[in-house]
Design a protein around this motif. Sequence first.
Motif, PDB file in Angstrom:
ATOM      1  N   GLU A   1      11.957  17.630 -12.418  1.00 51.15           N
ATOM      2  CA  GLU A   1      10.973  16.614 -12.815  1.00 51.15           C
ATOM      3  C   GLU A   1       9.985  16.292 -11.685  1.00 51.15           C
ATOM      4  O   GLU A   1       9.311  15.272 -11.718  1.00 51.15           O
ATOM      5  N   LYS A   2       9.939  17.166 -10.680  1.00 51.30           N
ATOM      6  CA  LYS A   2       8.959  17.086  -9.579  1.00 51.30           C
ATOM      7  C   LYS A   2       9.253  16.001  -8.542  1.00 51.30           C
ATOM      8  O   LYS A   2       8.363  15.553  -7.837  1.00 51.30           O
ATOM      9  N   THR A   3      10.492  15.579  -8.445  1.00 52.87           N
ATOM     10  CA  THR A   3      10.907  14.721  -7.339  1.00 52.87           C
ATOM     11  C   THR A   3      11.303  15.646  -6.196  1.00 52.87           C
ATOM     12  O   THR A   3      12.019  16.630  -6.410  1.00 52.87           O
TER      13      THR A   3
ATOM     14  N   LYS B   1       8.118   8.318 -10.204  1.00 55.70           N
ATOM     15  CA  LYS B   1       7.224   9.434 -10.531  1.00 55.70           C
ATOM     16  C   LYS B   1       6.277   9.039 -11.656  1.00 55.70           C
ATOM     17  O   LYS B   1       5.081   9.324 -11.605  1.00 55.70           O
ATOM     18  N   GLY B   2       6.803   8.360 -12.662  1.00 51.46           N
ATOM     19  CA  GLY B   2       5.980   7.922 -13.791  1.00 51.46           C
ATOM     20  C   GLY B   2       4.893   6.943 -13.384  1.00 51.46           C
ATOM     21  O   GLY B   2       3.841   6.867 -14.027  1.00 51.46           O
ATOM     22  N   LEU B   3       5.125   6.200 -12.315  1.00 50.99           N
ATOM     23  CA  LEU B   3       4.141   5.238 -11.815  1.00 50.99           C
ATOM     24  C   LEU B   3       3.192   5.846 -10.783  1.00 50.99           C
ATOM     25  O   LEU B   3       2.337   5.149 -10.242  1.00 50.99           O
ATOM     26  N   GLY B   4       3.371   7.131 -10.507  1.00 52.02           N
ATOM     27  CA  GLY B   4       2.439   7.829  -9.626  1.00 52.02           C
ATOM     28  C   GLY B   4       2.816   7.879  -8.164  1.00 52.02           C
ATOM     29  O   GLY B   4       2.010   8.303  -7.325  1.00 52.02           O
TER      30      GLY B   4
ATOM     31  N   GLY C   1       0.810  -1.222   0.000  1.00 45.13           N
ATOM     32  CA  GLY C   1       0.000   0.000   0.000  1.00 45.13           C
ATOM     33  C   GLY C   1       0.838   1.263   0.000  1.00 45.13           C
ATOM     34  O   GLY C   1       0.384   2.327   0.427  1.00 45.13           O
ATOM     35  N   ALA C   2       2.055   1.169  -0.474  1.00 52.03           N
ATOM     36  CA  ALA C   2       2.974   2.315  -0.470  1.00 52.03           C
ATOM     37  C   ALA C   2       2.478   3.405  -1.408  1.00 52.03           C
ATOM     38  O   ALA C   2       1.975   3.127  -2.501  1.00 52.03           O
ATOM     39  N   GLN C   3       2.620   4.626  -0.956  1.00 53.89           N
ATOM     40  CA  GLN C   3       2.279   5.795  -1.776  1.00 53.89           C
ATOM     41  C   GLN C   3       3.473   6.714  -1.972  1.00 53.89           C
ATOM     42  O   GLN C   3       3.518   7.476  -2.921  1.00 53.89           O
ATOM     43  N   THR C   4       4.422   6.637  -1.034  1.00 53.03           N
ATOM     44  CA  THR C   4       5.577   7.529  -1.046  1.00 53.03           C
ATOM     45  C   THR C   4       6.855   6.708  -0.910  1.00 53.03           C
ATOM     46  O   THR C   4       6.922   5.801  -0.091  1.00 53.03           O
ATOM     47  N   LEU C   5       7.844   7.073  -1.720  1.00 54.35           N
ATOM     48  CA  LEU C   5       9.164   6.437  -1.646  1.00 54.35           C
ATOM     49  C   LEU C   5      10.199   7.460  -1.229  1.00 54.35           C
ATOM     50  O   LEU C   5      10.225   8.571  -1.767  1.00 54.35           O
ATOM     51  N   ALA C   6      11.046   7.091  -0.286  1.00 62.45           N
ATOM     52  CA  ALA C   6      12.231   7.869   0.061  1.00 62.45           C
ATOM     53  C   ALA C   6      13.413   7.058  -0.451  1.00 62.45           C
ATOM     54  O   ALA C   6      13.636   5.929  -0.017  1.00 62.45           O
ATOM     55  N   ILE C   7      14.147   7.612  -1.401  1.00 64.09           N
ATOM     56  CA  ILE C   7      15.205   6.882  -2.104  1.00 64.09           C
ATOM     57  C   ILE C   7      16.569   7.400  -1.659  1.00 64.09           C
ATOM     58  O   ILE C   7      16.796   8.605  -1.581  1.00 64.09           O
ATOM     59  N   CYS C   8      17.495   6.447  -1.412  1.00 68.12           N
ATOM     60  CA  CYS C   8      18.869   6.813  -1.085  1.00 68.12           C
ATOM     61  C   CYS C   8      19.798   5.748  -1.653  1.00 68.12           C
ATOM     62  O   CYS C   8      19.358   4.677  -2.048  1.00 68.12           O
TER      63      CYS C   8
END
Length: 180
Positions: A169-171, A127-130, A104-111
Amino acid sequence: MNRLQPPTLLVIDAQAALDDPRWGRRNNPEAEAIIASLLSVWRSAGAPVIHAHHLPGEETSTFQGPGSATKPEALPQAEEWLLWKSAPSAFAGTSLSRLLAGAGAQTLAICGFVTDNSIAATAQAAKGLGYATQVVADACATFDQHGPGGDLQRAEEVHARSLADMRREKTEVVESAAFL
């Protein structure tokens, strides 16, 4: 961005291969320590963590043999997912989309590594996957590079340019202090 549900932490390519001198000089020598701190926060909160590692490629790849090992600061725990990828994006050819949907993830924090390669490709795909997407700037690193004309581009410049491109790119580009 949904602040009620914690983001899923996605740690990319935190592997020994990137310590090989063939990669050259890198920026942000503190990235591993910051990743370890982020993992501690996520684990304490019981929030989801996914590790994406690069598969060993051709025989001369730094990811072969010992290079495929996880950096000690980022060892996955039993309840965390570990995916193996063969492309820069952690979404390409992996079960990442399925795992995120199931959680049920909606937000990713990437490192992780490398800012202008796997981090950028994964953020763009997310981002492309929403997904609402955050890149933790001080928990990422890259390497010096030579431009098309042979000019040296310092890792700090490559890192900053990559983060600026992702922001355009809105990240959302954040510092670890937002979580720590």
